[in-house]
Design a protein around this motif. Structure first.
Motif, PDB file in Angstrom:
ATOM      1  N   VAL A 124       0.843  -1.220   0.000  1.00  0.00           N
ATOM      2  CA  VAL A 124       0.000   0.000   0.000  1.00  0.00           C
ATOM      3  C   VAL A 124       0.868   1.256   0.000  1.00  0.00           C
ATOM      4  CG1 VAL A 124      -1.611   1.357   1.410  1.00  0.00           C
ATOM      5  CG2 VAL A 124      -1.992  -1.084   1.058  1.00  0.00           C
ATOM      6  N   GLN A 125       1.933   1.211   0.787  1.00  0.00           N
ATOM      7  CA  GLN A 125       2.812   2.386   0.860  1.00  0.00           C
ATOM      8  C   GLN A 125       3.489   2.658  -0.492  1.00  0.00           C
ATOM      9  OE1 GLN A 125       5.575   1.999   4.069  1.00  0.00           O
ATOM     10  NE2 GLN A 125       6.211   4.146   3.958  1.00  0.00           N
ATOM     11  N   ILE A 126       3.914   1.537  -1.152  1.00  0.00           N
ATOM     12  CA  ILE A 126       4.540   1.678  -2.478  1.00  0.00           C
ATOM     13  C   ILE A 126       3.549   2.301  -3.451  1.00  0.00           C
ATOM     14  CG2 ILE A 126       5.412   0.384  -4.481  1.00  0.00           C
ATOM     15  CD1 ILE A 126       7.475   0.552  -2.282  1.00  0.00           C
ATOM     16  N   ARG A 127       2.298   1.771  -3.404  1.00  0.00           N
ATOM     17  CA  ARG A 127       1.290   2.272  -4.345  1.00  0.00           C
ATOM     18  C   ARG A 127       0.990   3.769  -4.091  1.00  0.00           C
ATOM     19  NH1 ARG A 127      -2.479  -1.876  -3.909  1.00  0.00           N
ATOM     20  NH2 ARG A 127      -3.672  -0.726  -2.383  1.00  0.00           N
ATOM     21  N   THR A 128       0.960   4.097  -2.825  1.00  0.00           N
ATOM     22  CA  THR A 128       0.688   5.497  -2.484  1.00  0.00           C
ATOM     23  C   THR A 128       1.778   6.418  -3.008  1.00  0.00           C
ATOM     24  OG1 THR A 128      -0.413   4.777  -0.475  1.00  0.00           O
ATOM     25  CG2 THR A 128       0.253   7.086  -0.578  1.00  0.00           C
ATOM     26  N   LEU A 129       3.029   5.961  -2.781  1.00  0.00           N
ATOM     27  CA  LEU A 129       4.153   6.784  -3.258  1.00  0.00           C
ATOM     28  C   LEU A 129       4.143   6.905  -4.776  1.00  0.00           C
ATOM     29  CD1 LEU A 129       7.043   5.557  -0.900  1.00  0.00           C
ATOM     30  CD2 LEU A 129       6.064   7.854  -1.027  1.00  0.00           C
ATOM     31  N   ALA A 130       3.805   5.778  -5.431  1.00  0.00           N
ATOM     32  CA  ALA A 130       3.805   5.784  -6.906  1.00  0.00           C
ATOM     33  C   ALA A 130       2.715   6.715  -7.434  1.00  0.00           C
ATOM     34  CB  ALA A 130       3.597   4.358  -7.416  1.00  0.00           C
ATOM     35  N   SER A 131       1.531   6.618  -6.836  1.00  0.00           N
ATOM     36  CA  SER A 131       0.448   7.475  -7.342  1.00  0.00           C
ATOM     37  C   SER A 131       0.745   8.954  -7.069  1.00  0.00           C
ATOM     38  CB  SER A 131      -0.889   7.075  -6.686  1.00  0.00           C
ATOM     39  OG  SER A 131      -0.814   7.282  -5.297  1.00  0.00           O
ATOM     40  N   ARG A 132       1.330   9.221  -5.874  1.00  0.00           N
ATOM     41  CA  ARG A 132       1.685  10.623  -5.601  1.00  0.00           C
ATOM     42  C   ARG A 132       2.716  11.124  -6.614  1.00  0.00           C
ATOM     43  NH1 ARG A 132       4.200  11.673   0.133  1.00  0.00           N
ATOM     44  NH2 ARG A 132       2.178  10.931   0.804  1.00  0.00           N
ATOM     45  N   PHE A 133       3.685  10.208  -6.933  1.00  0.00           N
ATOM     46  CA  PHE A 133       4.724  10.594  -7.906  1.00  0.00           C
ATOM     47  C   PHE A 133       4.114  10.870  -9.284  1.00  0.00           C
ATOM     48  CE2 PHE A 133       7.675   9.237 -11.250  1.00  0.00           C
ATOM     49  CZ  PHE A 133       8.694  10.150 -11.038  1.00  0.00           C
ATOM     50  N   LEU A 134       3.171   9.988  -9.643  1.00  0.00           N
ATOM     51  CA  LEU A 134       2.564  10.157 -10.978  1.00  0.00           C
ATOM     52  C   LEU A 134       1.756  11.466 -11.058  1.00  0.00           C
ATOM     53  CD1 LEU A 134       1.441   6.488 -11.765  1.00  0.00           C
ATOM     54  CD2 LEU A 134       3.212   7.824 -12.925  1.00  0.00           C
ATOM     55  N   PHE A 135       0.995  11.733  -9.980  1.00  0.00           N
ATOM     56  CA  PHE A 135       0.227  12.997  -9.966  1.00  0.00           C
ATOM     57  C   PHE A 135       1.158  14.196 -10.116  1.00  0.00           C
ATOM     58  CE2 PHE A 135      -3.501  10.833  -7.877  1.00  0.00           C
ATOM     59  CZ  PHE A 135      -4.423  11.239  -8.804  1.00  0.00           C
ATOM     60  N   ARG A 136       2.226  14.149  -9.351  1.00  0.00           N
ATOM     61  CA  ARG A 136       3.118  15.316  -9.356  1.00  0.00           C
ATOM     62  C   ARG A 136       3.905  15.413 -10.653  1.00  0.00           C
ATOM     63  NH1 ARG A 136       4.996  15.994  -3.039  1.00  0.00           N
ATOM     64  NH2 ARG A 136       2.866  16.294  -2.316  1.00  0.00           N
ATOM     65  N   LEU A 137       4.254  14.313 -11.228  1.00  0.00           N
ATOM     66  CA  LEU A 137       4.955  14.325 -12.525  1.00  0.00           C
ATOM     67  C   LEU A 137       4.051  14.925 -13.607  1.00  0.00           C
ATOM     68  CD1 LEU A 137       7.474  13.511 -14.151  1.00  0.00           C
ATOM     69  CD2 LEU A 137       6.354  11.301 -14.592  1.00  0.00           C
ATOM     70  N   THR A 141      -5.196  21.965 -12.904  1.00  0.00           N
ATOM     71  CA  THR A 141      -5.912  22.212 -11.657  1.00  0.00           C
ATOM     72  C   THR A 141      -6.571  20.930 -11.158  1.00  0.00           C
ATOM     73  OG1 THR A 141      -6.367  24.417 -12.527  1.00  0.00           O
ATOM     74  CG2 THR A 141      -7.575  23.787 -10.558  1.00  0.00           C
ATOM     75  N   GLY A 142      -7.124  20.156 -12.105  1.00  0.00           N
ATOM     76  CA  GLY A 142      -7.774  18.900 -11.745  1.00  0.00           C
ATOM     77  C   GLY A 142      -6.804  17.904 -11.120  1.00  0.00           C
ATOM     78  N   LEU A 143      -5.633  17.797 -11.702  1.00  0.00           N
ATOM     79  CA  LEU A 143      -4.612  16.892 -11.169  1.00  0.00           C
ATOM     80  C   LEU A 143      -4.244  17.278  -9.743  1.00  0.00           C
ATOM     81  CD1 LEU A 143      -2.152  16.329 -14.170  1.00  0.00           C
ATOM     82  CD2 LEU A 143      -3.471  14.587 -12.964  1.00  0.00           C
ATOM     83  N   LEU A 144      -4.007  18.519  -9.537  1.00  0.00           N
ATOM     84  CA  LEU A 144      -3.620  18.985  -8.204  1.00  0.00           C
ATOM     85  C   LEU A 144      -4.746  18.731  -7.200  1.00  0.00           C
ATOM     86  CD1 LEU A 144      -1.846  22.332  -9.180  1.00  0.00           C
ATOM     87  CD2 LEU A 144      -0.766  20.234  -8.350  1.00  0.00           C
ATOM     88  N   PHE A 145      -5.992  18.909  -7.653  1.00  0.00           N
ATOM     89  CA  PHE A 145      -7.124  18.678  -6.755  1.00  0.00           C
ATOM     90  C   PHE A 145      -7.244  17.186  -6.390  1.00  0.00           C
ATOM     91  CE2 PHE A 145     -11.585  17.523  -6.174  1.00  0.00           C
ATOM     92  CZ  PHE A 145     -11.894  18.315  -5.081  1.00  0.00           C
ATOM     93  N   LEU A 146      -7.086  16.353  -7.401  1.00  0.00           N
ATOM     94  CA  LEU A 146      -7.181  14.913  -7.161  1.00  0.00           C
ATOM     95  C   LEU A 146      -6.118  14.459  -6.174  1.00  0.00           C
ATOM     96  CD1 LEU A 146      -7.996  13.427 -10.672  1.00  0.00           C
ATOM     97  CD2 LEU A 146      -9.406  13.336  -8.606  1.00  0.00           C
ATOM     98  N   GLU A 147      -4.922  14.996  -6.322  1.00  0.00           N
ATOM     99  CA  GLU A 147      -3.859  14.585  -5.403  1.00  0.00           C
ATOM    100  C   GLU A 147      -4.194  15.012  -3.970  1.00  0.00           C
ATOM    101  OE1 GLU A 147      -0.101  16.439  -5.920  1.00  0.00           O
ATOM    102  OE2 GLU A 147       0.823  15.202  -4.376  1.00  0.00           O
ATOM    103  N   TRP A 148      -4.688  16.221  -3.859  1.00  0.00           N
ATOM    104  CA  TRP A 148      -5.062  16.720  -2.526  1.00  0.00           C
ATOM    105  C   TRP A 148      -6.178  15.859  -1.916  1.00  0.00           C
ATOM    106  CZ3 TRP A 148      -9.879  18.742  -1.189  1.00  0.00           C
ATOM    107  CH2 TRP A 148      -9.964  19.350   0.066  1.00  0.00           C
ATOM    108  N   PHE A 149      -7.167  15.513  -2.794  1.00  0.00           N
ATOM    109  CA  PHE A 149      -8.294  14.730  -2.315  1.00  0.00           C
ATOM    110  C   PHE A 149      -7.853  13.335  -1.876  1.00  0.00           C
ATOM    111  CE2 PHE A 149     -11.849  11.817  -3.129  1.00  0.00           C
ATOM    112  CZ  PHE A 149     -12.823  12.404  -2.341  1.00  0.00           C
ATOM    113  N   ARG A 150      -6.966  12.753  -2.693  1.00  0.00           N
ATOM    114  CA  ARG A 150      -6.512  11.404  -2.380  1.00  0.00           C
ATOM    115  C   ARG A 150      -5.737  11.388  -1.063  1.00  0.00           C
ATOM    116  NH1 ARG A 150      -2.591   8.320  -2.300  1.00  0.00           N
ATOM    117  NH2 ARG A 150      -1.175  10.009  -2.715  1.00  0.00           N
ATOM    118  N   GLN A 151      -4.879  12.360  -0.900  1.00  0.00           N
ATOM    119  CA  GLN A 151      -4.082  12.423   0.338  1.00  0.00           C
ATOM    120  C   GLN A 151      -4.982  12.599   1.564  1.00  0.00           C
ATOM    121  OE1 GLN A 151      -1.171  15.482   0.135  1.00  0.00           O
ATOM    122  NE2 GLN A 151       0.238  14.284  -1.117  1.00  0.00           N
TER     123      GLN A 151
END
Lengths: 256, 700
Positions: free
Chosen positions: B7-20, B686-696
């Motif tokens: 789960v931690q790996i997946r979280t880090l990967a998704s955060r990385f993808l959002f930010r990339l 803007t959508g990407l940034l919002f999704l990342e915030w929501f997911r976190q």
């Protein structure tokens, strides 16, 4: 000078000794005009024989009033060059015989007077070229304005057209054929007549001329009358008659 | 534990993808990479350009030659629009001084208002529509641009298909080709205006050209109509009567057959300055007063003097032939008053006018002269300027600041004038009040008849007193100024000053002041206006500055200053000007259309009008094109020919004519694309940034 008639002798006595009514001669305090617009004949008292014709202004004033629209004040005003009343008298006559000596204050006053708008008629009662009156007066006046000099007034000058059309100057005795003038800042401020202009005016109480006019006789006397009127009118109108509007009329009359 | 690690790996990967993803989008937004692609077209893109300059408003188009060119061109386009848009890809444009894109609706609502058409702006059309393979130009051929239209057309790189709108054979027209007037002139001095006139299809004959100010003709001249294609020149002369910026126009007659009636008139403005103050000085009597004042005026270089002095009254007798007298007749009333308007100031000094043929009619003319701006100075004593004098109950009586109705009162005969208004322009001998007051006290006594008028009229300003009685008073009547001076002995000031060895500067200053004030000299106006014009990107700009003085000619801060501006289309602006400095008020008008603007400034203080100033200013380029609105089809033909296009009169225009020349073919052209220059990219970021915030927030 020929004294031909008894009446003339009588008149001369009258003029010299003051028989009859003699004009007020000694008042230095100016008498005021009644309306502010009268012509005042002021005469300069000087060291020489300054008043050879005490009654002449009466004759001139009467003629001036009769022929022109000028209102002359009947009384003449007698002043010295040092008198402050000089500056209330825009027309000044210096006439007489003999040497004329002016004080420094008198000269300064005359300089201010002429440069401020006053007008001076110098009438040589000697009617002699180079006589003591002419020598002393012309020298004194020349000294007042180092940049100015006496010179002949040209025949087309306004002084010869101010009322009558004249071709030159006349007088009791023609000593010099022309009128001399002193210009200060382009304004003719003083004229000098060597021919005793007012001597031709003098009459006895009976109205007869006191002196004969030489060499022209009565015609010369008439020209003298006109000449004096013109000088008075010039002092009151300046160069008015040289304005462009007058030229065609005057030239047409001169052709006649 | 393994699950937690995954789960931690997946979280880090998704955060990385959002930010990339967000970083990539940000980089694209900032760097804006673009690429070129080849576009294939199956219909020909054309730029349809319609001339929208004012000459297109001329009414010589249509079968009856009574339709506006603009309307006729639009009707032709409207008729063919459907087929044009089916076979071609038209992009519409308007062209006058500039080229601008227009939708069909814009085209329908636009009007021919451009000051000129600059054909060289077709280059701008191709920048606006780079895909255009041809230019279809609806125009009458009038060109106000400076570049050679043929050279411009040849350099476009695409053919120009010119559609000539209007009547090729010119209608009868009388044309005022040019008006040349000096920018600066002097009041009461002749001004020469050169005009050039040409005529087309008019019968030989004469026309009368007029120079008009307001509704008044100030000059006119008969001109022989020129032969065809020739220009006749004429010079007209007039004399400005007022100072300041004056507006005039030259007007030619308008014939019924003329389709262009606007080229029969041209406006021009002249800045009229005072050259010399013209003074007419009439004195009833030779006197020292006349002699010295005449000399003062004659030697003043800013004064042009004409004087008359009555040397002999009718009752005076001279037994001398007339030809020996240097007298001239006094001018007749007609001659005198015919010239009166050419003078700035009339002086009557101790003058009993009735003796010299001047009656009520003449006095009425003097009154009119003053009300229109002339100055009047009456100098005299109580005999003439008193209740028993000739002025009472005449047309001049109302103009006089001192009342003639009441009996004279006795006053001092010898007096020193008591100056009440030392700061008034007439009385101000120096710039400082105290110095002026002390200067007046040093002047010699005046000596007069001791009779005075008892009072000044209401509204008149008593400038000086003799004891308890007014001796000098002044006021404004209409546009002119009037002053009375009940003394004939001011010459005493000159001689008296001279006696003090100080010349006659106070006498000279007083009379110079009086002449300048009475003649309404520019420097003595209470309200003065300055106008400045400038062209800006947003349009023309007009700066208004008003300078307001009080009646003692000191800058006035508490004034209410109203400006009214009338532009080419009537009232444009009315407002109270803002104070900007001591006694100075102003404002700026922006985004104005070119044309002539009339500006009137009025100043009030305590609800009393202090004065006004008027001016006219020409904003923008002079309107050139409508001088001659005849069509210029040769120009259009030439443009078409050198560019490889063709020409057709508008009445024959059809889409098939164009289709025939622009066959629809498939072609490609290079098009530069910038896909990141879009709002969608920003929305995605803007959508990407919002999704990342929501997911976190939800899962971490």
């Amino acid at each position: 000078m020929r004294l031909l008639r008894l009446s003339n002798v009588f008149a001369l006595l009258w003029a010299v000794f003051g028989f009859g009514i003699r004009p007020q001669a000694g008042a230095s305090q100016p008498s005021d005009p009644a309306s502010g617009n009268e012509f005042v004949y002021a005469q300069l008292r000087h060291s020489g024989d300054w008043d050879p014709y005490p009654t002449v202004w009466n004759q001139i004033a009467a003629t001036l009033a009769q022929t022109t629209s000028v209102s002359p004040l009947p009384e003449r005003r007698v002043l010295t060059a040092e008198d402050p009343g000089l500056f209330e008298s825009p027309f000044l006559v210096l006439m007489g015989r003999g040497r004329v000596v002016l004080s420094e204050e008198g000269k300064r006053n005359l300089r201010h007077y002429l440069s401020g708008g006053g007008f001076l008629l110098i009438d040589n009662s000697e009617a002699e070229k180079g006589g003591p009156f002419a020598r002393t007066v012309l020298a004194a006046l020349s000294g007042l304005f180092p940049d100015a000099a006496w010179r002949s007034v040209p025949p087309d000058h306004a002084v010869f057209r101010a009322f009558f059309l004249l071709r030159g100057v006349s007088g009791r005795r023609i000593a010099e054929p022309d009128l001399k003038g002193l210009w200060v800042q382009d304004r003719l401020t003083a004229v000098y007549c060597a021919n005793d202009l007012q001597g031709a005016w003098v009459r006895d109480p009976l109205g007869n001329p006191l002196f004969t006019c030489e060499p022209g006789g009565e015609v010369q006397r008439q020209e003298s009358v006109k000449g004096m009127i013109n000088i008075l009118m010039f002092s009151l109108t300046g160069t008015y008659k040289t304005d462009a509007i007058h030229q065609p009329f005057i030239e047409q009359k001169l052709r006649q | 534990m393994m699950n937690g690690f995954l789960v931690q790996i997946r979280t880090l990967a998704s955060r990385f993808l959002f930010r990339l993803g967000a970083a990539v989008l940000l980089a694209l937004i900032f760097l804006q990479p673009s690429f070129e692609r080849r576009v294939r077209m199956s219909s020909v893109p054309v730029a349809i350009v319609v001339d929208s300059s004012e000459s297109m408003a001329a009414s010589d188009a249509g079968p009856d030659e009574n339709v506006r060119r603009w309307d006729f061109a639009r009707a032709a386009l409207s008729r063919e629009r459907e087929r044009l848009e089916k076979n071609l890809s038209p992009a519409y444009h308007l062209l006058d001084q500039k080229a601008r894109p227009a939708s069909w609706e814009d085209l329908s609502q636009a009007a021919p208002k451009g000051a000129l058409s600059d054909v060289s702006r077709l280059e701008d059309v191709l920048k606006l529509s780079p895909e255009a393979r041809a230019v279809v130009f609806f125009s009458d051929g009038r060109n106000g641009g400076r570049r050679d239209p043929a050279a411009v057309a040849a350099s476009l790189g695409v053919p120009v298909y010119a559609v000539g709108v209007g009547k090729e054979e010119s209608a009868p027209d009388l044309i005022l080709d040019s008006v040349r007037a000096p920018r600066l002139a002097f009041k009461n001095t002749d001004v020469d205006v050169s005009i050039q006139v040409s005529a087309r299809r008019l019968n030989p004959g004469f026309v009368t050209a007029r120079i008009v100010q307001g509704s008044q003709t100030v000059a006119s001249q008969r001109i022989s109509l020129p032969e065809a294609s020739n220009i006749v020149e004429a010079t007209m002369t007039f004399r400005p009567q007022s100072t300041g910026l004056q507006a005039y126009h030259v007007q030619l007659p308008v014939y019924d057959a003329e389709t262009n009636r606007r080229n029969n008139r041209q406006d021009f403005t002249v800045q009229v300055a005072r050259d010399r103050i013209r003074v007419l000085y009439i004195s009833g009597q030779p006197s020292p007063q006349y002699s010295l004042l005449r000399h003062q005026l004659k030697t003043n270089p800013s004064v042009e003097l004409v004087s008359f002095v009555i040397l002999r009254d009718p009752e005076d007798a001279v037994n001398i032939p007339d030809y020996q007298l240097a007298l001239i007749p006094f001018p007749s009333q007609e001659a005198l008053f015919e010239q009166l308007k050419t003078f700035d100031l009339l002086i009557f000094e101790q003058f009993s006018f009735s003796q010299f043929g001047i009656g009520a009619g003449g006095l009425a003319l003097i009154r009119e002269y003053v009300e229109k701006g002339g100055g009047l100075l009456l100098v005299g004593n109580s005999r003439v300027l008193g209740p028993a004098g000739p002025y009472r109950q005449t047309p001049l009586d109302d103009l006089l600041p001192l009342s003639l109705e009441e009996p004279l009162v006795a006053g001092p005969r010898r007096y020193r004038m008591d100056v009440l208004e030392p700061e008034h322009p007439v009385m101000a001998l120096t710039d400082r009040r105290e110095e002026t007051v002390s200067s007046w006290r040093t002047l010699p006594f005046l000596v007069d008849d001791g009779q005075f008028l008892p009072r000044a009229k209401k509204g008149a300003l008593t400038l000086a007193m003799a004891g308890q009685q007014p001796v000098m008073a002044a006021w404004q009547r209409g546009r002119g100024r009037v002053m009375m001076f009940l003394s004939l002995s001011s010459w005493r000031w000159a001689l008296g000053e001279a006696g003090l060895g100080q010349g006659a500067w106070m006498y000279q200053r007083f009379w110079s002041n009086a002449v300048r004030w009475l003649s309404s000299s520019e420097d003595f106006r209470l309200v003065r206006m300055e106008l400045a014009a400038e062209s800006t990107e947003e349009g023309e700009e007009l700066s208004i500055r008003a300078f307001v003085n009080d009646e003692n000619h000191k800058p006035l801060d508490a004034a209410e200053v109203q400006a009214q501006v009338n532009g080419p289309k009537g009232l444009a602006w009315r407002k109270t000007l803002k104070p900007v400095n001591r006694g100075e008020y102003g404002d700026v008008l922006t985004a104005l259309e070119p044309g002539a603007y009339r500006v009137t400034v009025q100043a009030y203080h305590h609800q009393k009008k202090l004065g006004e100033d008027k001016g006219v200013v020409e904003l923008g380029a002079l309107w050139d094109e409508n001088r001659d609105t005849s069509t210029n089809f040769p120009l259009l033909r030439n443009m078409a020919q050198v560019s490889g296009g063709d020409f057709i009169p508008c009445r024959d225009f059809s889409s098939s004519w164009l289709d025939h020349r622009l066959e629809p073919v498939t072609w490609t052209y290079e098009k530069r694309e910038s896909p990141w220059n879009s709002a969608w990219v920003l929305i995605l970021l803007t959508g990407l940034l919002f999704l990342e915030w929501f997911r976190q927030r939800k899962y971490e």
